[in-house]
Write a protein that holds these residues in place. Structure first.
Motif, mmCIF file in Angstrom:
data_model
loop_
_atom_site.group_PDB
_atom_site.id
_atom_site.type_symbol
_atom_site.label_atom_id
_atom_site.label_comp_id
_atom_site.label_asym_id
_atom_site.label_seq_id
_atom_site.Cartn_x
_atom_site.Cartn_y
_atom_site.Cartn_z
ATOM 1 N N ALA A 155 0.863 -1.186 0.000
ATOM 2 C CA ALA A 155 0.000 0.000 0.000
ATOM 3 C C ALA A 155 0.895 1.230 0.000
ATOM 4 O O ALA A 155 1.692 1.419 0.937
ATOM 5 C CB ALA A 155 -0.913 0.012 1.221
ATOM 6 N N TYR A 156 0.792 2.030 -1.044
ATOM 7 C CA TYR A 156 1.503 3.313 -1.060
ATOM 8 C C TYR A 156 0.593 4.370 -0.460
ATOM 9 O O TYR A 156 -0.502 4.630 -0.980
ATOM 10 C CB TYR A 156 1.890 3.716 -2.492
ATOM 11 C CG TYR A 156 2.385 5.152 -2.555
ATOM 12 C CD1 TYR A 156 3.467 5.562 -1.776
ATOM 13 C CD2 TYR A 156 1.744 6.096 -3.352
ATOM 14 C CE1 TYR A 156 3.902 6.878 -1.792
ATOM 15 C CE2 TYR A 156 2.180 7.415 -3.385
ATOM 16 C CZ TYR A 156 3.260 7.801 -2.597
ATOM 17 O OH TYR A 156 3.680 9.109 -2.616
ATOM 18 N N GLU A 157 1.036 4.932 0.660
ATOM 19 C CA GLU A 157 0.249 5.957 1.338
ATOM 20 C C GLU A 157 1.134 7.170 1.610
ATOM 21 O O GLU A 157 1.890 7.177 2.595
ATOM 22 C CB GLU A 157 -0.294 5.423 2.665
ATOM 23 C CG GLU A 157 -1.194 4.218 2.508
ATOM 24 C CD GLU A 157 -2.141 4.073 3.696
ATOM 25 O OE1 GLU A 157 -3.351 4.107 3.474
ATOM 26 O OE2 GLU A 157 -1.666 3.956 4.834
ATOM 27 N N PRO A 158 1.076 8.184 0.751
ATOM 28 C CA PRO A 158 1.830 9.403 1.064
ATOM 29 C C PRO A 158 1.302 9.964 2.382
ATOM 30 O O PRO A 158 0.093 10.189 2.530
ATOM 31 C CB PRO A 158 1.521 10.326 -0.121
ATOM 32 C CG PRO A 158 0.345 9.738 -0.837
ATOM 33 C CD PRO A 158 0.253 8.299 -0.463
ATOM 34 N N VAL A 159 2.191 10.138 3.352
ATOM 35 C CA VAL A 159 1.743 10.471 4.708
ATOM 36 C C VAL A 159 1.003 11.804 4.721
ATOM 37 O O VAL A 159 0.054 11.999 5.487
ATOM 38 C CB VAL A 159 2.949 10.466 5.685
ATOM 39 C CG1 VAL A 159 2.512 10.787 7.106
ATOM 40 C CG2 VAL A 159 3.639 9.108 5.653
ATOM 41 N N TRP A 160 1.385 12.711 3.842
ATOM 42 C CA TRP A 160 0.738 14.032 3.776
ATOM 43 C C TRP A 160 -0.702 13.931 3.273
ATOM 44 O O TRP A 160 -1.451 14.904 3.346
ATOM 45 C CB TRP A 160 1.549 14.970 2.882
ATOM 46 C CG TRP A 160 2.005 14.373 1.580
ATOM 47 C CD1 TRP A 160 3.168 13.684 1.370
ATOM 48 C CD2 TRP A 160 1.309 14.384 0.328
ATOM 49 N NE1 TRP A 160 3.239 13.271 0.059
ATOM 50 C CE2 TRP A 160 2.112 13.687 -0.598
ATOM 51 C CE3 TRP A 160 0.088 14.926 -0.113
ATOM 52 C CZ2 TRP A 160 1.741 13.505 -1.940
ATOM 53 C CZ3 TRP A 160 -0.271 14.749 -1.439
ATOM 54 C CH2 TRP A 160 0.543 14.047 -2.331
ATOM 55 N N ALA A 161 -1.088 12.769 2.778
ATOM 56 C CA ALA A 161 -2.458 12.610 2.273
ATOM 57 C C ALA A 161 -3.349 11.841 3.240
ATOM 58 O O ALA A 161 -4.555 11.725 3.017
ATOM 59 C CB ALA A 161 -2.433 11.889 0.918
ATOM 60 N N ILE A 162 -2.770 11.320 4.330
ATOM 61 C CA ILE A 162 -3.562 10.476 5.237
ATOM 62 C C ILE A 162 -4.368 11.332 6.200
ATOM 63 O O ILE A 162 -3.807 12.085 6.994
ATOM 64 C CB ILE A 162 -2.663 9.505 6.022
ATOM 65 C CG1 ILE A 162 -1.976 8.537 5.052
ATOM 66 C CG2 ILE A 162 -3.465 8.737 7.061
ATOM 67 C CD1 ILE A 162 -1.034 7.560 5.722
#
Ligand code: PGA
Length: 252
Positions: free
Chosen positions: A167-174
């Motif tokens: 799972a690619y989760e850009p932290v700034w988008a969570i």
């Protein structure tokens, strides 16, 4: 064809009765309207697992935990082992979510240990990676994700790696309402697939399911999931609402 997955990450939300009610309503929806393209997974708090497993009996929905212990068993007060998770009937476990990395100081070496244990227990690992905002702004996000995968996963034998979901989760988008653009998601997903190709070859790279996570909602899911290297999503906030979660599963 790669497997498409939409996994809901409930995080630390809902008491038992609320959780069972949500699982029941999602289950009922998919019994009436079977998902044609994506497998839906509910990743609940530990204490919900056994009850939700019962609710999902004979359904097509899958169940997962959000974390696991880094030791197989023994005197580790408060921890929950991979074997315990498996024994509830769960099939999945999320490892390396950015909240675990940030608030509980989990590093890639530890996450690798957890991943090996989870595989040994027969769980499918959803391994999270992604950069924080300053890393994106400094243009080092490829290096950051590369290191997370190299240390976290790339010592796995090919037959084990073939069972991993990324799972690619850009932290700034969570949880921020800021979603990566479909192009930003595609750019990273295709980079991740190229790293897998270099390490494990084309066949495994082509088969690896890579999910996008970070402020996915019914209004933006379709355009992100339409990208060629995006194989579904890991959904936080929107997975707590039956209608939103079901709509996102259907957006695949
Ligand atoms: P979000 O969370 O959808 O609420 O941004 C995603 C996640 O943390 O997995």
């Amino acid at each position: 064809m790669r497997k498409k997955i939409v996994a809901g990450n409930w995080k630390m939300n809902m008491n038992i009765s609320e959780g069972l009610a949500l699982a029941g309503s999602i289950n009922k929806y998919f019994l009436d309207n079977p998902s044609k393209r994506a497998e839906a997974v509910l990743c609940t708090p530990f204490i919900h697992l056994a009850g939700v497993a019962e609710t999902l009996k004979n359904s097509k929905l899958s169940l997962g935990a959000q974390n696991c212990a880094s030791e197989p068993s023994g005197a580790f007060t408060g921890e929950v082992s991979c074997d315990m998770i498996k024994s509830t009937g769960a099939q999945y476990v999320i490892i390396g979510h950015s909240e675990r990395r940030t608030y509980f100081n989990e590093d890639d070496k530890l996450l690798n240990k957890k991943t090996l244990l989870a595989l040994k227990s027969g769980l499918t690992v959803i391994f999270c990676c992604g950069e924080v905002l300053p890393e994106r702004e400094q243009n080092i996000y490829f290096q950051v994700v590369k290191k997370q995968l190299e240390v976290g996963l790339f010592n796995l034998q090919p037959e084990d790696f073939a069972k991993i979901v990324i799972a690619y989760e850009p932290v700034w988008a969570i949880g921020t309402g800021l979603t990566a653009s479909p192009e930003q998601a595609q750019e990273m997903h295709s980079y991740i697939r190229s790293l897998i190709r270099e390490r494990y070859g084309k066949e495994i790279a082509d088969q690896t399911t890579i999910l996008y996570g970070g402020s996915c909602k019914p209004s933006n899911a379709s355009e992100i999931f339409a990208m060629p290297d995006v194989d579904g999503g890991l959904i936080g906030g929107a997975s707590l609402k039956k209608d939103d979660f079901c709509a996102i599963v259907n957006a695949v």
